[in-house]
Write a protein that holds these residues in place. Sequence first.
Motif, PDB file in Angstrom:
ATOM      1  N   THR A  69      21.008 -15.862 -23.432  1.00  9.52           N
ATOM      2  CA  THR A  69      22.206 -15.401 -22.686  1.00  9.52           C
ATOM      3  C   THR A  69      21.646 -14.223 -22.283  1.00  9.52           C
ATOM      4  OG1 THR A  69      23.938 -16.874 -23.745  1.00  9.52           O
ATOM      5  CG2 THR A  69      24.511 -15.492 -22.189  1.00  9.52           C
ATOM      6  N   GLY A  70      20.727 -12.976 -23.334  1.00 11.92           N
ATOM      7  CA  GLY A  70      20.851 -11.927 -22.923  1.00 11.92           C
ATOM      8  C   GLY A  70      19.770 -12.222 -21.672  1.00 11.92           C
ATOM      9  N   ILE A  71      18.859 -12.180 -21.852  1.00 15.29           N
ATOM     10  CA  ILE A  71      17.780 -12.105 -20.899  1.00 15.29           C
ATOM     11  C   ILE A  71      17.615 -12.549 -19.431  1.00 15.29           C
ATOM     12  CG2 ILE A  71      16.106 -11.893 -22.907  1.00 15.29           C
ATOM     13  CD1 ILE A  71      15.204 -15.199 -22.263  1.00 15.29           C
ATOM     14  N   PHE A  72      18.357 -13.872 -19.161  1.00 13.11           N
ATOM     15  CA  PHE A  72      19.278 -14.472 -18.221  1.00 13.11           C
ATOM     16  C   PHE A  72      20.101 -13.251 -17.540  1.00 13.11           C
ATOM     17  CE2 PHE A  72      17.213 -18.484 -19.492  1.00 13.11           C
ATOM     18  CZ  PHE A  72      15.531 -18.263 -18.436  1.00 13.11           C
ATOM     19  N   GLU A  73      21.140 -12.434 -18.274  1.00 12.56           N
ATOM     20  CA  GLU A  73      21.754 -11.488 -17.707  1.00 12.56           C
ATOM     21  C   GLU A  73      21.054  -9.959 -16.771  1.00 12.56           C
ATOM     22  OE1 GLU A  73      25.239 -11.035 -20.920  1.00 12.56           O
ATOM     23  OE2 GLU A  73      25.595 -12.650 -20.496  1.00 12.56           O
ATOM     24  N   ARG A  74      20.299  -9.941 -17.975  1.00 17.68           N
ATOM     25  CA  ARG A  74      19.064  -8.865 -17.614  1.00 17.68           C
ATOM     26  C   ARG A  74      18.531  -9.567 -16.357  1.00 17.68           C
ATOM     27  NH1 ARG A  74      17.108  -5.832 -22.413  1.00 17.68           N
ATOM     28  NH2 ARG A  74      16.629  -4.823 -21.089  1.00 17.68           N
ATOM     29  N   GLY A  75      18.564 -10.574 -15.569  1.00 17.64           N
ATOM     30  CA  GLY A  75      18.026 -10.594 -15.149  1.00 17.64           C
ATOM     31  C   GLY A  75      16.326 -11.434 -14.893  1.00 17.64           C
TER      32      GLY A  75
END
Length: 284
Positions: A69-75
């Motif tokens: 979730t975190g890496i996709f939130e960071r683009g």
Amino acid sequence: MTARTAKPGKVLSFGLKHLAYLLIAFIFVLPLWWAIVSSLRPNGAIFADIFPFTPKALLPTPFTTEAYTGIFERGFGLIIANTMLVAFVTMIAGLIVNGAAGFAFAMFDFKGKKIVLSAIIISFMLPFEAIALPLYTVTQQLGWLDNIAALIVPSIANGLAVFLFYQFFSQVPKDYAEAARLDGVSWLNILLRIYVPLSLPTCISAALLLFIFQWEAFLWPLLTMPSQQFKVIQVGMAAFQQQYQTIWNQLFAVSVITALIPIALLLPLQRYYVQGLAGAGIKG
């Protein structure tokens, strides 16, 4: 009686052989498995069971998908899309250019052919670092820095792909081309209608090579995209290692995705890939 005594020996030999295969496979798969498990654990729990080692280190407990979730939130999704775009455009253009070059070397005789072909073969043996500086200078003079063209155009022509096509087309009986020429068929139609359908394994091998070269590229995107507004996957991975701390579960999540996408392409096509690299084809 001899057959009865031989049968248990064969079973034992078969069992030991496959046990050895499983052990070797386990050794190779273990790092990837640990990366997958680590990407599914909280950041603070990744190294908790390593020193001292416990079997829990190989299990995703406690389980969480916060890293993904975190890496996709960071683009990271955009970075994957960028890399896919660059890789697929390079792959399609590379098949056209390298296939046509391989066909020309296989079909036609011209002055200096052996010298040019030797230079092409030598080109893919050179480390990229040896040509990075002159290539960067040319790219800068063309005004392509921070432009997607700098990532795609220099990677289209590939010496190994040209050699694969040349090797295959040289093995196809020239009677096919001669018969087609007698019927008035153009060289372009001969290539597209006769040679391309026969060269499916070589096309797949060359396409996968071009895709993987782009997927694994790090130094060249780093040089030609100084502003890093258009990031590709290998450069994007560095963003998950910060100055004072490393977000390990996100770094592992990025690594897992980076590794699994090429594997997902290679596994269903590995038979054609190996066949193409081995130079298998029609022999006259």
